[in-house]
Scaffold this motif. Sequence first.
Motif, PDB file in Angstrom:
ATOM      1  N   ARG A  93       0.828  -1.202   0.000  1.00 54.48           N
ATOM      2  CA  ARG A  93       0.000   0.000   0.000  1.00 54.48           C
ATOM      3  C   ARG A  93       0.867   1.260   0.000  1.00 54.48           C
ATOM      4  O   ARG A  93       1.863   1.354   0.718  1.00 54.48           O
ATOM      5  CB  ARG A  93      -0.933  -0.006   1.206  1.00 54.48           C
ATOM      6  N   LEU A  94       0.461   2.246  -0.816  1.00 55.00           N
ATOM      7  CA  LEU A  94       1.181   3.505  -0.938  1.00 55.00           C
ATOM      8  C   LEU A  94       0.370   4.639  -0.318  1.00 55.00           C
ATOM      9  O   LEU A  94      -0.850   4.537  -0.180  1.00 55.00           O
ATOM     10  CB  LEU A  94       1.421   3.847  -2.407  1.00 55.00           C
ATOM     11  N   THR A  95       1.047   5.722   0.014  1.00 57.91           N
ATOM     12  CA  THR A  95       0.343   6.974   0.272  1.00 57.91           C
ATOM     13  C   THR A  95       0.104   7.637  -1.080  1.00 57.91           C
ATOM     14  O   THR A  95       0.782   7.326  -2.071  1.00 57.91           O
ATOM     15  CB  THR A  95       1.160   7.912   1.154  1.00 57.91           C
ATOM     16  N   LEU A  96      -0.828   8.563  -1.135  1.00 59.86           N
ATOM     17  CA  LEU A  96      -1.092   9.243  -2.396  1.00 59.86           C
ATOM     18  C   LEU A  96       0.164   9.964  -2.888  1.00 59.86           C
ATOM     19  O   LEU A  96       0.428  10.020  -4.101  1.00 59.86           O
ATOM     20  CB  LEU A  96      -2.253  10.226  -2.237  1.00 59.86           C
ATOM     21  N   GLY A  97       0.955  10.485  -1.959  1.00 58.44           N
ATOM     22  CA  GLY A  97       2.173  11.184  -2.335  1.00 58.44           C
ATOM     23  C   GLY A  97       3.238  10.296  -2.946  1.00 58.44           C
ATOM     24  O   GLY A  97       4.169  10.794  -3.594  1.00 58.44           O
ATOM     25  N   THR A 182      -6.013   7.387  -5.916  1.00 57.21           N
ATOM     26  CA  THR A 182      -6.288   6.976  -4.541  1.00 57.21           C
ATOM     27  C   THR A 182      -6.539   5.477  -4.446  1.00 57.21           C
ATOM     28  O   THR A 182      -6.085   4.812  -3.512  1.00 57.21           O
ATOM     29  CB  THR A 182      -7.489   7.746  -3.974  1.00 57.21           C
ATOM     30  N   THR A 183      -7.273   4.938  -5.421  1.00 56.55           N
ATOM     31  CA  THR A 183      -7.514   3.491  -5.453  1.00 56.55           C
ATOM     32  C   THR A 183      -6.223   2.744  -5.748  1.00 56.55           C
ATOM     33  O   THR A 183      -5.919   1.729  -5.108  1.00 56.55           O
ATOM     34  CB  THR A 183      -8.573   3.147  -6.521  1.00 56.55           C
ATOM     35  N   THR A 192       5.514  -3.918  -7.454  1.00 51.92           N
ATOM     36  CA  THR A 192       5.174  -3.402  -8.780  1.00 51.92           C
ATOM     37  C   THR A 192       5.476  -1.904  -8.843  1.00 51.92           C
ATOM     38  O   THR A 192       5.756  -1.269  -7.825  1.00 51.92           O
ATOM     39  CB  THR A 192       3.699  -3.656  -9.125  1.00 51.92           C
ATOM     40  N   ALA A 193       5.410  -1.344 -10.036  1.00 51.65           N
ATOM     41  CA  ALA A 193       5.726   0.064 -10.247  1.00 51.65           C
ATOM     42  C   ALA A 193       4.761   0.964  -9.479  1.00 51.65           C
ATOM     43  O   ALA A 193       3.637   0.577  -9.156  1.00 51.65           O
ATOM     44  CB  ALA A 193       5.675   0.392 -11.736  1.00 51.65           C
ATOM     45  N   THR A 194       5.196   2.188  -9.202  1.00 52.50           N
ATOM     46  CA  THR A 194       4.382   3.124  -8.430  1.00 52.50           C
ATOM     47  C   THR A 194       3.544   4.044  -9.316  1.00 52.50           C
ATOM     48  O   THR A 194       2.914   4.969  -8.816  1.00 52.50           O
ATOM     49  CB  THR A 194       5.271   3.985  -7.516  1.00 52.50           C
TER      50      THR A 194
END
Length: 239
Positions: A93-97, A182-183, A192-194
Amino acid sequence: MVALSNVRFGKTNEDVRTVQKALIARGRKIPDGATGTFGEQTKAAYRAEQLAQGFKGADADGIPGCASLTALGRHGGFSVDCTGAAPAARPGRLTLGQVTYHDPGDEVGEAAMRRYAGTACRLTGMDPKFGVPALVTITRRESAYNHPKFRVNDTDSNARGPIVADGHRQNCSRGATQCIPTTFASFHQAGTATTPYDVVADMCATVNYVRDHYHVNQSGSNFAARVQQADPNRPPHGY
């Protein structure tokens, strides 16, 4: 009724107690019993339940998701309210930033989408027999198989927010399967790539999303049934 948002690590409430009782009835070990507190014992018991349901790897992390809790509820005699719950934390999971907007120029066309979908199925543990045709159908309908003209949608209701590195508003849907950032961030697959313009990363996030929101099972055997946009035998429908 059990609220998914209540069944989280560290919380103490009656919804947790209900889930603990269901886990114990299923033979999952919680030595301290149904205390109503979600601690390490409950997390281990829930992971055992996820594994028994067929979840693997990062999807069997001991943290309830909508699909697994709903399945447990069928055994335990309770229904589940998944509204208002944040997606369960996952290693990728990523942050939006942390989302990036570079387009790597991935291949276009049905054959390429099939190859990318096969990789996405391998990374997410979905059976390619079900996952590949579903994902390819989505890409055909959402982006004409990743055609450059349709890799970003700056005209629908999601097209809002500040302008970002690719010259489009932040919340525009992007990529072969048209994920909004966001999703993509919430359901990003580890390793995987960001950027949602990367087809494999985009497809993986889509798989994780439909499992959580549409109760698509681990194998993907109900993918097309649950998500109309993935079913070539039904008309297109936003997802």
